[in-house]
Design a protein around this motif. Structure first.
Motif, short mmCIF file in Angstrom:
data_model
loop_
_atom_site.label_atom_id
_atom_site.label_comp_id
_atom_site.label_asym_id
_atom_site.label_seq_id
_atom_site.Cartn_x
_atom_site.Cartn_y
_atom_site.Cartn_z
N GLU A 152 9.66 31.91 25.51
CA GLU A 152 9.06 30.75 24.84
C GLU A 152 9.23 29.46 25.64
OE1 GLU A 152 13.29 31.08 23.83
OE2 GLU A 152 11.62 32.50 23.79
N ALA A 153 10.19 29.44 26.57
CA ALA A 153 10.42 28.25 27.38
C ALA A 153 9.37 28.10 28.48
CB ALA A 153 11.82 28.27 27.99
N GLY A 154 8.67 29.18 28.81
CA GLY A 154 7.63 29.11 29.82
C GLY A 154 8.07 29.56 31.20
N VAL A 155 7.08 29.69 32.07
CA VAL A 155 7.33 30.20 33.42
C VAL A 155 8.12 29.22 34.26
CG1 VAL A 155 6.20 30.87 35.58
CG2 VAL A 155 5.31 31.71 33.41
N MET A 156 7.77 27.95 34.24
CA MET A 156 8.45 26.98 35.09
C MET A 156 9.92 26.85 34.72
SD MET A 156 6.27 26.35 37.27
CE MET A 156 7.38 25.25 38.16
N ALA A 157 10.22 26.90 33.43
CA ALA A 157 11.62 26.85 33.01
C ALA A 157 12.38 28.07 33.52
CB ALA A 157 11.71 26.77 31.49
N ALA A 158 11.71 29.24 33.50
CA ALA A 158 12.34 30.46 34.02
C ALA A 158 12.59 30.35 35.52
CB ALA A 158 11.44 31.66 33.72
N VAL A 159 11.64 29.75 36.25
CA VAL A 159 11.82 29.57 37.70
C VAL A 159 13.04 28.70 37.97
CG1 VAL A 159 10.81 28.57 39.78
CG2 VAL A 159 9.40 29.94 38.23
#
Length: 248
Positions: A152-159
């Motif tokens: 739910e935090a999104g791709v950029m947060a995961a990166v």
């Protein structure tokens, strides 16, 4: 748990024992089968055959060009299996195999994007010099688990999260852990295929070849499954080591 090589392997082994049946099912369908398909495609192409070492690069490029779509599909299946293993541990325990697969399917496209972008970066690094490619591999290894833990935090947060957790010397530990698993798998596969080759005196060469292909796929599938579990163990260890949330 500190972010150490031994600690990561101990944690991964414990997770494997806890979810062994689901892991074997996921590994068999999403890792071993596509690996068997790729092995058979490679064998049908005649590679390596009588190809000289200096011609190996060109031969592999020709193989990829001729089988691009099937190889992309097989790699997508491998990525889905990896995502399913990550979700099995990072989205709460007690789920059935069907629940894990449905949850993985809903969030798979962003994960696939992460995987392809990371692979492209690593490939570029390896094409320039070996070290940059290995460094990029280790620094991007926890991005997938970071996304699985908090999609739910999104791709950029995961990166950002994944790169942060591989900071310092953690990337060296990640590289060493993955290298040890791959090395052990290669040793096991080579040993098994060498033993199977001894059957050549008793059965036909075709039977020996088929058994060899199955062993390669099975060994690769087990290694790929354990590598996915190892990524979870490294992600959790890094979260404790850095004081970050594990997403659980």
């Amino acid at each position: 748990m500190k972010f150490t090589l031994a600690g990561i392997f101990v944690a991964a082994a414990a997770m494997w024992r806890a979810e062994r049946e689901l892991l074997l099912a996921l590994g068999g369908v999403f890792f071993a089968l596509p690996m068997l398909a790729m092995t058979l495609m490679l064998a049908a192409s005649g590679f390596p055959g009588a190809i000289q070492p200096e011609q190996a690069g060109a031969a592999m490029e020709a193989f990829y060009a001729a089988n691009l779509i099937p190889l992309l599909c097989a790699n997508a299946v491998l990525d889905f299996g990896t995502f399913a293993v990550l979700n099995l541990f990072l989205q709460g325990g007690g789920r059935t195999l069907g629940e894990v697969l449905v949850a993985s399917l809903k969030r798979f496209v962003p994960f696939l994007l992460i995987s392809y972008l990371a692979s492209m970066a690593v490939g570029l690094g390896l094409s320039l010099l070996v070290f940059p490619g290995l460094f990029l591999f280790a620094r991007s290894w926890l991005i997938g688990p970071a996304y699985a833990a908090a999609p739910e935090a999104g791709v950029m947060a995961a990166v950002r999260n994944g790169i942060r957790r591989s900071a310092g010397l953690n990337w060296v530990t990640i590289l060493a852990a993955s290298f040890l698993v791959v090395l052990a798998a290669l040793f096991a596969i080579l040993t098994a295929t060498a033993l199977v080759a001894l059957l050549g005196s008793f059965v036909s060469e075709r039977v020996v070849s088929v058994i060899g292909y199955i062993l390669i796929a099975a060994g690769g599938g087990l290694a790929w499954t354990f590598l996915a579990v190892l990524r979870v163990a490294a992600y959790r260890a890094a979260s404790r080591d850095t004081g970050a949330s594990s997403g659980m």
